[in-house]
Scaffold this motif. Structure first.
Motif, PDB file in Angstrom:
ATOM      1  N   ILE A   4       0.863  -1.183   0.000  1.00 51.58           N
ATOM      2  CA  ILE A   4       0.000   0.000   0.000  1.00 51.58           C
ATOM      3  C   ILE A   4       0.902   1.235   0.000  1.00 51.58           C
ATOM      4  O   ILE A   4       1.855   1.310   0.783  1.00 51.58           O
ATOM      5  N   ALA A   5       0.637   2.168  -0.902  1.00 49.96           N
ATOM      6  CA  ALA A   5       1.492   3.334  -1.093  1.00 49.96           C
ATOM      7  C   ALA A   5       0.789   4.614  -0.664  1.00 49.96           C
ATOM      8  O   ALA A   5      -0.295   4.929  -1.153  1.00 49.96           O
ATOM      9  N   PHE A   6       1.425   5.340   0.232  1.00 51.40           N
ATOM     10  CA  PHE A   6       0.932   6.622   0.730  1.00 51.40           C
ATOM     11  C   PHE A   6       1.728   7.747   0.074  1.00 51.40           C
ATOM     12  O   PHE A   6       2.944   7.804   0.232  1.00 51.40           O
ATOM     13  N   ALA A   7       1.057   8.628  -0.649  1.00 51.86           N
ATOM     14  CA  ALA A   7       1.678   9.849  -1.139  1.00 51.86           C
ATOM     15  C   ALA A   7       1.268  10.959  -0.179  1.00 51.86           C
ATOM     16  O   ALA A   7       0.080  11.194   0.027  1.00 51.86           O
ATOM     17  N   GLY A   8       2.238  11.612   0.422  1.00 51.25           N
ATOM     18  CA  GLY A   8       1.965  12.579   1.479  1.00 51.25           C
ATOM     19  C   GLY A   8       1.599  13.960   1.005  1.00 51.25           C
ATOM     20  O   GLY A   8       1.988  14.951   1.624  1.00 51.25           O
ATOM     21  N   SER A   9       0.872  14.057  -0.075  1.00 50.37           N
ATOM     22  CA  SER A   9       0.456  15.347  -0.604  1.00 50.37           C
ATOM     23  C   SER A   9      -0.938  15.223  -1.190  1.00 50.37           C
ATOM     24  O   SER A   9      -1.295  14.171  -1.717  1.00 50.37           O
ATOM     25  N   LEU A  10      -1.703  16.287  -1.111  1.00 52.09           N
ATOM     26  CA  LEU A  10      -3.029  16.317  -1.727  1.00 52.09           C
ATOM     27  C   LEU A  10      -3.018  17.081  -3.048  1.00 52.09           C
ATOM     28  O   LEU A  10      -4.023  17.112  -3.748  1.00 52.09           O
ATOM     29  N   ARG A  11      -1.888  17.673  -3.392  1.00 52.51           N
ATOM     30  CA  ARG A  11      -1.772  18.505  -4.587  1.00 52.51           C
ATOM     31  C   ARG A  11      -1.998  17.693  -5.854  1.00 52.51           C
ATOM     32  O   ARG A  11      -1.473  16.586  -5.996  1.00 52.51           O
ATOM     33  N   LYS A  12      -2.770  18.213  -6.772  1.00 59.40           N
ATOM     34  CA  LYS A  12      -3.124  17.513  -8.008  1.00 59.40           C
ATOM     35  C   LYS A  12      -1.880  17.068  -8.783  1.00 59.40           C
ATOM     36  O   LYS A  12      -1.786  15.923  -9.213  1.00 59.40           O
ATOM     37  N   GLY A  13      -0.927  17.951  -8.986  1.00 59.16           N
ATOM     38  CA  GLY A  13       0.283  17.621  -9.742  1.00 59.16           C
ATOM     39  C   GLY A  13       1.444  17.218  -8.856  1.00 59.16           C
ATOM     40  O   GLY A  13       2.600  17.445  -9.208  1.00 59.16           O
ATOM     41  N   SER A  14       1.162  16.606  -7.748  1.00 57.64           N
ATOM     42  CA  SER A  14       2.177  16.249  -6.751  1.00 57.64           C
ATOM     43  C   SER A  14       3.290  15.382  -7.344  1.00 57.64           C
ATOM     44  O   SER A  14       3.030  14.370  -7.994  1.00 57.64           O
ATOM     45  N   PHE A  15       4.520  15.786  -7.092  1.00 63.72           N
ATOM     46  CA  PHE A  15       5.670  14.990  -7.504  1.00 63.72           C
ATOM     47  C   PHE A  15       5.669  13.639  -6.789  1.00 63.72           C
ATOM     48  O   PHE A  15       6.110  12.632  -7.342  1.00 63.72           O
ATOM     49  N   ASN A  16       5.185  13.617  -5.554  1.00 65.39           N
ATOM     50  CA  ASN A  16       5.197  12.382  -4.787  1.00 65.39           C
ATOM     51  C   ASN A  16       4.119  11.402  -5.252  1.00 65.39           C
ATOM     52  O   ASN A  16       4.324  10.193  -5.222  1.00 65.39           O
ATOM     53  N   HIS A  17       2.995  11.920  -5.732  1.00 65.84           N
ATOM     54  CA  HIS A  17       2.046  11.032  -6.406  1.00 65.84           C
ATOM     55  C   HIS A  17       2.703  10.472  -7.669  1.00 65.84           C
ATOM     56  O   HIS A  17       2.488   9.309  -8.028  1.00 65.84           O
ATOM     57  N   GLY A  18       3.503  11.304  -8.315  1.00 65.59           N
ATOM     58  CA  GLY A  18       4.247  10.842  -9.492  1.00 65.59           C
ATOM     59  C   GLY A  18       5.207   9.722  -9.149  1.00 65.59           C
ATOM     60  O   GLY A  18       5.381   8.774  -9.929  1.00 65.59           O
ATOM     61  N   LEU A  19       5.841   9.798  -7.972  1.00 64.22           N
ATOM     62  CA  LEU A  19       6.733   8.713  -7.545  1.00 64.22           C
ATOM     63  C   LEU A  19       5.954   7.421  -7.344  1.00 64.22           C
ATOM     64  O   LEU A  19       6.428   6.335  -7.709  1.00 64.22           O
ATOM     65  N   VAL A  20       4.763   7.524  -6.770  1.00 63.25           N
ATOM     66  CA  VAL A  20       3.936   6.326  -6.572  1.00 63.25           C
ATOM     67  C   VAL A  20       3.527   5.737  -7.922  1.00 63.25           C
ATOM     68  O   VAL A  20       3.570   4.515  -8.117  1.00 63.25           O
ATOM     69  N   ARG A  21       3.160   6.585  -8.864  1.00 64.37           N
ATOM     70  CA  ARG A  21       2.813   6.084 -10.201  1.00 64.37           C
ATOM     71  C   ARG A  21       4.014   5.390 -10.843  1.00 64.37           C
ATOM     72  O   ARG A  21       3.892   4.316 -11.441  1.00 64.37           O
ATOM     73  N   ALA A  22       5.187   5.989 -10.687  1.00 66.05           N
ATOM     74  CA  ALA A  22       6.406   5.373 -11.225  1.00 66.05           C
ATOM     75  C   ALA A  22       6.665   4.038 -10.521  1.00 66.05           C
ATOM     76  O   ALA A  22       7.052   3.057 -11.174  1.00 66.05           O
ATOM     77  N   ALA A  23       6.446   3.988  -9.226  1.00 64.64           N
ATOM     78  CA  ALA A  23       6.657   2.739  -8.486  1.00 64.64           C
ATOM     79  C   ALA A  23       5.742   1.636  -9.019  1.00 64.64           C
ATOM     80  O   ALA A  23       6.174   0.484  -9.166  1.00 64.64           O
ATOM     81  N   ARG A  24       4.486   1.976  -9.303  1.00 61.29           N
ATOM     82  CA  ARG A  24       3.574   0.966  -9.868  1.00 61.29           C
ATOM     83  C   ARG A  24       4.106   0.440 -11.197  1.00 61.29           C
ATOM     84  O   ARG A  24       4.043  -0.752 -11.478  1.00 61.29           O
ATOM     85  N   GLU A  25       4.652   1.333 -12.020  1.00 67.98           N
ATOM     86  CA  GLU A  25       5.194   0.929 -13.320  1.00 67.98           C
ATOM     87  C   GLU A  25       6.455   0.078 -13.168  1.00 67.98           C
ATOM     88  O   GLU A  25       6.705  -0.815 -13.983  1.00 67.98           O
ATOM     89  N   LEU A  26       7.247   0.363 -12.155  1.00 73.26           N
ATOM     90  CA  LEU A  26       8.566  -0.253 -11.998  1.00 73.26           C
ATOM     91  C   LEU A  26       8.585  -1.420 -11.014  1.00 73.26           C
ATOM     92  O   LEU A  26       9.640  -2.014 -10.796  1.00 73.26           O
ATOM     93  N   ALA A  27       7.452  -1.745 -10.439  1.00 73.45           N
ATOM     94  CA  ALA A  27       7.396  -2.816  -9.437  1.00 73.45           C
ATOM     95  C   ALA A  27       7.910  -4.127 -10.011  1.00 73.45           C
ATOM     96  O   ALA A  27       7.587  -4.479 -11.150  1.00 73.45           O
ATOM     97  N   PRO A  28       8.697  -4.855  -9.226  1.00 70.12           N
ATOM     98  CA  PRO A  28       9.175  -6.150  -9.709  1.00 70.12           C
ATOM     99  C   PRO A  28       8.028  -7.156  -9.838  1.00 70.12           C
ATOM    100  O   PRO A  28       6.956  -6.956  -9.248  1.00 70.12           O
ATOM    101  N   ALA A  29       8.271  -8.212 -10.570  1.00 65.91           N
ATOM    102  CA  ALA A  29       7.268  -9.267 -10.741  1.00 65.91           C
ATOM    103  C   ALA A  29       6.831  -9.768  -9.368  1.00 65.91           C
ATOM    104  O   ALA A  29       7.656  -9.950  -8.465  1.00 65.91           O
ATOM    105  N   GLY A  30       5.530  -9.936  -9.215  1.00 64.27           N
ATOM    106  CA  GLY A  30       4.997 -10.438  -7.952  1.00 64.27           C
ATOM    107  C   GLY A  30       4.644  -9.360  -6.952  1.00 64.27           C
ATOM    108  O   GLY A  30       4.174  -9.660  -5.862  1.00 64.27           O
ATOM    109  N   MET A  31       4.876  -8.084  -7.295  1.00 65.58           N
ATOM    110  CA  MET A  31       4.545  -6.973  -6.397  1.00 65.58           C
ATOM    111  C   MET A  31       3.403  -6.175  -6.991  1.00 65.58           C
ATOM    112  O   MET A  31       3.463  -5.739  -8.139  1.00 65.58           O
ATOM    113  N   ASP A  32       2.353  -5.985  -6.188  1.00 64.43           N
ATOM    114  CA  ASP A  32       1.197  -5.180  -6.582  1.00 64.43           C
ATOM    115  C   ASP A  32       1.137  -3.969  -5.665  1.00 64.43           C
ATOM    116  O   ASP A  32       1.078  -4.129  -4.434  1.00 64.43           O
TER     117      ASP A  32
END
Length: 180
Positions: A4-32
């Motif tokens: 479960i990923a927490f982005a610590g910002s409510l801002r629409k264009g948050s860089f940290n939400h961007g990190l979470v999106r990147a993490a979803r794309e880059l997650a190793p096999a077997g990680m959701d």
């Protein structure tokens, strides 16, 4: 492995939400990786704790309970953790059963400054220790000058930063296996 990923910002264009999106794309096999939406969490009020806990807190707590690990992507506000993230953690820490206890955690962060949320991450580590979590020590992910590494939507485009995230997620997966 469910994270479960927490982005610590409510801002629409948050860089940290961007990190979470990147993490979803880059997650190793077997990680959701699933998002922890913190936008509906009210300000903590002890009078509403216990049987009167808000539905948004209970719903998020159920997601944390079901997760094998936690990922935090935090900005840095005034050298520390953003209030919205700390507030969410405060609510969830009062759910019976210590829902964070024993879970491995990884921390990353992006900011426009040169230190890439290092002070915020240090403070968050202190909170995680109190919650009896097992924060991953290395590799660390500090994305400095995020405005130069993310696009207008906050999506991370910097390849070196993306490689750091991929390495951290692999290490989190291995850390979870060691702790299990």
């Amino acid at each position: 492995m469910k994270v479960i990923a927490f982005a610590g910002s409510l801002r629409k264009g948050s860089f940290n939400h961007g990190l979470v999106r990147a993490a979803r794309e880059l997650a190793p096999a077997g990680m959701d990786i699933i998002d922890a939406d913190i936008s509906a969490i009210p300000l903590y009020n002890g009078d509403e704790d216990g049987d009167n806990r808000p539905a948004a807190v209970t719903a998020l707590a159920d997601k944390v309970k079901a997760a094998d690990a936690v990922l935090f992507a935090t900005p840095e506000y005034n050298y520390s953790i953003p209030g919205v993230l700390k507030n969410t953690i405060d609510w969830l820490s009062r759910v019976p059963g210590g829902i964070f206890a024993g879970k491995p955690a990884a921390i990353m962060g992006a900011s426009m400054g040169g230190m890439g949320t290092s002070r915020s991450q240090y403070h968050l580590r202190q909170v995680l220790i109190f919650l009896d979590m097992h924060p991953l020590n290395k590799p660390e992910v500090f994305v400095s000058a995020a405005h130069e590494k993310c696009d207008e939507n906050g999506d991370l485009r910097d390849e070196k930063s993306r490689e750091m995230i991929a390495a951290q997620l692999k290490a989190l997966q291995e850390w979870h296996q060691r702790l299990s």
